[in-house]
Scaffold this motif. Structure first.
Motif, PDB file in Angstrom:
ATOM      1  N   GLY A  39       0.606  -0.841   0.004  1.00  0.00           N
ATOM      2  CA  GLY A  39      -0.104   0.401   0.231  1.00  0.00           C
ATOM      3  C   GLY A  39       0.953   0.691  -0.255  1.00  0.00           C
ATOM      4  N   SER A  40       0.149   2.099   0.924  1.00  0.00           N
ATOM      5  CA  SER A  40       0.882   3.335   0.916  1.00  0.00           C
ATOM      6  C   SER A  40       2.448   3.417   1.371  1.00  0.00           C
ATOM      7  CB  SER A  40       0.101   4.452   1.539  1.00  0.00           C
ATOM      8  OG  SER A  40       0.236   4.235   2.720  1.00  0.00           O
ATOM      9  N   LYS A  41       2.943   2.394   1.553  1.00  0.00           N
ATOM     10  CA  LYS A  41       4.484   2.309   2.384  1.00  0.00           C
ATOM     11  C   LYS A  41       5.644   2.204   1.693  1.00  0.00           C
ATOM     12  CE  LYS A  41       3.234   0.302   6.881  1.00  0.00           C
ATOM     13  NZ  LYS A  41       3.862  -1.184   7.244  1.00  0.00           N
ATOM     14  N   SER A  42       4.142   1.676   0.451  1.00  0.00           N
ATOM     15  CA  SER A  42       5.919   2.121  -0.656  1.00  0.00           C
ATOM     16  C   SER A  42       5.802   3.229  -1.623  1.00  0.00           C
ATOM     17  CB  SER A  42       5.560   1.399  -1.297  1.00  0.00           C
ATOM     18  OG  SER A  42       4.603   1.598  -2.525  1.00  0.00           O
ATOM     19  N   ASN A  43       5.067   4.031  -1.220  1.00  0.00           N
ATOM     20  CA  ASN A  43       4.592   5.111  -2.597  1.00  0.00           C
ATOM     21  C   ASN A  43       4.550   6.852  -1.419  1.00  0.00           C
ATOM     22  OD1 ASN A  43       1.755   5.175  -2.056  1.00  0.00           O
ATOM     23  ND2 ASN A  43       1.576   3.994  -4.789  1.00  0.00           N
ATOM     24  N   VAL A  44       4.026   7.208  -0.687  1.00  0.00           N
ATOM     25  CA  VAL A  44       3.948   7.838   0.150  1.00  0.00           C
ATOM     26  C   VAL A  44       4.718   8.325   0.502  1.00  0.00           C
ATOM     27  CG1 VAL A  44       2.107   9.079   1.913  1.00  0.00           C
ATOM     28  CG2 VAL A  44       0.947   7.693   0.135  1.00  0.00           C
ATOM     29  N   TRP A  45       5.541  10.326   0.110  1.00  0.00           N
ATOM     30  CA  TRP A  45       6.673   9.551   1.101  1.00  0.00           C
ATOM     31  C   TRP A  45       6.826   9.620   2.611  1.00  0.00           C
ATOM     32  CZ3 TRP A  45      12.080  10.187   1.852  1.00  0.00           C
ATOM     33  CH2 TRP A  45      12.332  11.316   2.546  1.00  0.00           C
ATOM     34  N   THR A  46       6.485  10.431   3.317  1.00  0.00           N
ATOM     35  CA  THR A  46       6.488  10.641   4.690  1.00  0.00           C
ATOM     36  C   THR A  46       6.170   8.923   5.617  1.00  0.00           C
ATOM     37  OG1 THR A  46       3.938  10.785   5.126  1.00  0.00           O
ATOM     38  CG2 THR A  46       5.009  12.818   5.278  1.00  0.00           C
ATOM     39  N   VAL A  47       5.224   8.113   4.979  1.00  0.00           N
ATOM     40  CA  VAL A  47       4.408   6.896   5.805  1.00  0.00           C
ATOM     41  C   VAL A  47       5.966   5.925   5.193  1.00  0.00           C
ATOM     42  CG1 VAL A  47       3.569   4.419   5.283  1.00  0.00           C
ATOM     43  CG2 VAL A  47       1.809   7.497   5.253  1.00  0.00           C
ATOM     44  N   ALA A  48       6.301   6.151   3.686  1.00  0.00           N
ATOM     45  CA  ALA A  48       8.245   5.055   3.258  1.00  0.00           C
ATOM     46  C   ALA A  48       8.888   5.259   4.270  1.00  0.00           C
ATOM     47  CB  ALA A  48       7.819   5.774   2.155  1.00  0.00           C
ATOM     48  N   LYS A  49       9.137   7.331   4.314  1.00  0.00           N
ATOM     49  CA  LYS A  49      10.536   6.596   5.174  1.00  0.00           C
ATOM     50  C   LYS A  49      10.541   6.342   6.157  1.00  0.00           C
ATOM     51  CE  LYS A  49      10.736  10.739   7.241  1.00  0.00           C
ATOM     52  NZ  LYS A  49      10.464  12.492   8.212  1.00  0.00           N
ATOM     53  N   ASN A  50       9.428   6.427   7.332  1.00  0.00           N
ATOM     54  CA  ASN A  50       8.967   5.447   8.634  1.00  0.00           C
ATOM     55  C   ASN A  50       9.793   4.136   8.755  1.00  0.00           C
ATOM     56  OD1 ASN A  50       8.818   8.432   9.635  1.00  0.00           O
ATOM     57  ND2 ASN A  50       6.708   7.770   9.806  1.00  0.00           N
ATOM     58  N   THR A  51       8.835   3.963   7.503  1.00  0.00           N
ATOM     59  CA  THR A  51       9.208   2.190   7.038  1.00  0.00           C
ATOM     60  C   THR A  51      10.747   1.939   6.726  1.00  0.00           C
ATOM     61  OG1 THR A  51       6.605   2.292   6.088  1.00  0.00           O
ATOM     62  CG2 THR A  51       8.197   0.637   5.173  1.00  0.00           C
ATOM     63  N   VAL A  52      10.960   2.865   6.196  1.00  0.00           N
ATOM     64  CA  VAL A  52      12.690   2.491   5.526  1.00  0.00           C
ATOM     65  C   VAL A  52      13.924   2.511   6.804  1.00  0.00           C
ATOM     66  CG1 VAL A  52      14.297   3.373   4.449  1.00  0.00           C
ATOM     67  CG2 VAL A  52      12.172   3.101   3.357  1.00  0.00           C
ATOM     68  N   GLU A  53      13.144   3.947   7.724  1.00  0.00           N
ATOM     69  CA  GLU A  53      13.888   3.558   8.643  1.00  0.00           C
ATOM     70  C   GLU A  53      13.857   2.325   9.970  1.00  0.00           C
ATOM     71  OE1 GLU A  53      13.795   7.294  12.010  1.00  0.00           O
ATOM     72  OE2 GLU A  53      14.180   8.137  11.000  1.00  0.00           O
ATOM     73  N   LYS A  54      12.637   2.635   9.882  1.00  0.00           N
ATOM     74  CA  LYS A  54      11.941   0.725  11.281  1.00  0.00           C
ATOM     75  C   LYS A  54      13.113  -0.124  10.526  1.00  0.00           C
ATOM     76  CE  LYS A  54       8.870  -0.406  14.683  1.00  0.00           C
ATOM     77  NZ  LYS A  54       7.981   0.328  14.985  1.00  0.00           N
ATOM     78  N   GLY A  55      12.821  -0.423   9.527  1.00  0.00           N
ATOM     79  CA  GLY A  55      12.669  -1.818   8.084  1.00  0.00           C
ATOM     80  C   GLY A  55      15.078  -1.323   8.237  1.00  0.00           C
ATOM     81  N   LEU A  56      15.437  -0.590   8.446  1.00  0.00           N
ATOM     82  CA  LEU A  56      17.220  -0.590   8.812  1.00  0.00           C
ATOM     83  C   LEU A  56      17.999  -0.935  10.345  1.00  0.00           C
ATOM     84  CD1 LEU A  56      17.690   2.615   6.112  1.00  0.00           C
ATOM     85  CD2 LEU A  56      18.419   0.313   5.974  1.00  0.00           C
ATOM     86  N   THR A  57      16.372  -0.321  11.340  1.00  0.00           N
ATOM     87  CA  THR A  57      16.776  -0.315  12.185  1.00  0.00           C
ATOM     88  C   THR A  57      16.706  -2.261  12.787  1.00  0.00           C
ATOM     89  OG1 THR A  57      15.680   1.437  12.982  1.00  0.00           O
ATOM     90  CG2 THR A  57      16.572   0.102  14.690  1.00  0.00           C
TER      91      THR A  57
END
Length: 114
Positions: free
Chosen positions: A26-44
């Protein structure tokens, strides 16, 4: 004087994060603010789990050595104590591999330390 913004760098930064978010739902892959949080958490999680992976494998090696040692009438702690006392320089990874893939060699090590 107009305000100077570096749109090229900003866009590149966003594209980099959205590229890392590719494949999320969903929006986790294309909405900037949501994607940013997802990527940050994934890298953690990735950083954390690179450490946990080492623990997990050590635990697996210990279980395999223990199972193989018990078939020869010793516990893991007895076996490792005698291995260290006899100066056999094989780490748990190698011992577990021998126990799984070359039981005859493992049996010879057990006979050596007994």
């Amino acid at each position: 004087m107009p305000r100077s913004v570096n749109a090229v760098a900003s866009r590149a930064r966003r594209k980099k994060v959205l590229k890392l978010a590719k494949g999320n739902f969903g929006s986790k892959s294309n909405v900037w603010t949501v994607a940013k949080n997802t990527v940050e958490k994934g890298l953690t999680y990735a950083y954390r789990d690179r450490k946990n992976k080492k623990r997990t494998f050590r635990s697996l090696w210990i279980q395999r050595i223990n199972a193989a040692a018990r078939t020869h009438g010793m516990t893991y702690s007895q076996f490792m104590g005698k291995v260290n006392a006899n100066g056999i320089d094989l780490n748990r990874k190698v011992l577990a591999d021998l126990a799984m893939n070359n039981p005859q060699a493992f049996a010879k090590i057990v006979e050596t330390v007994k």
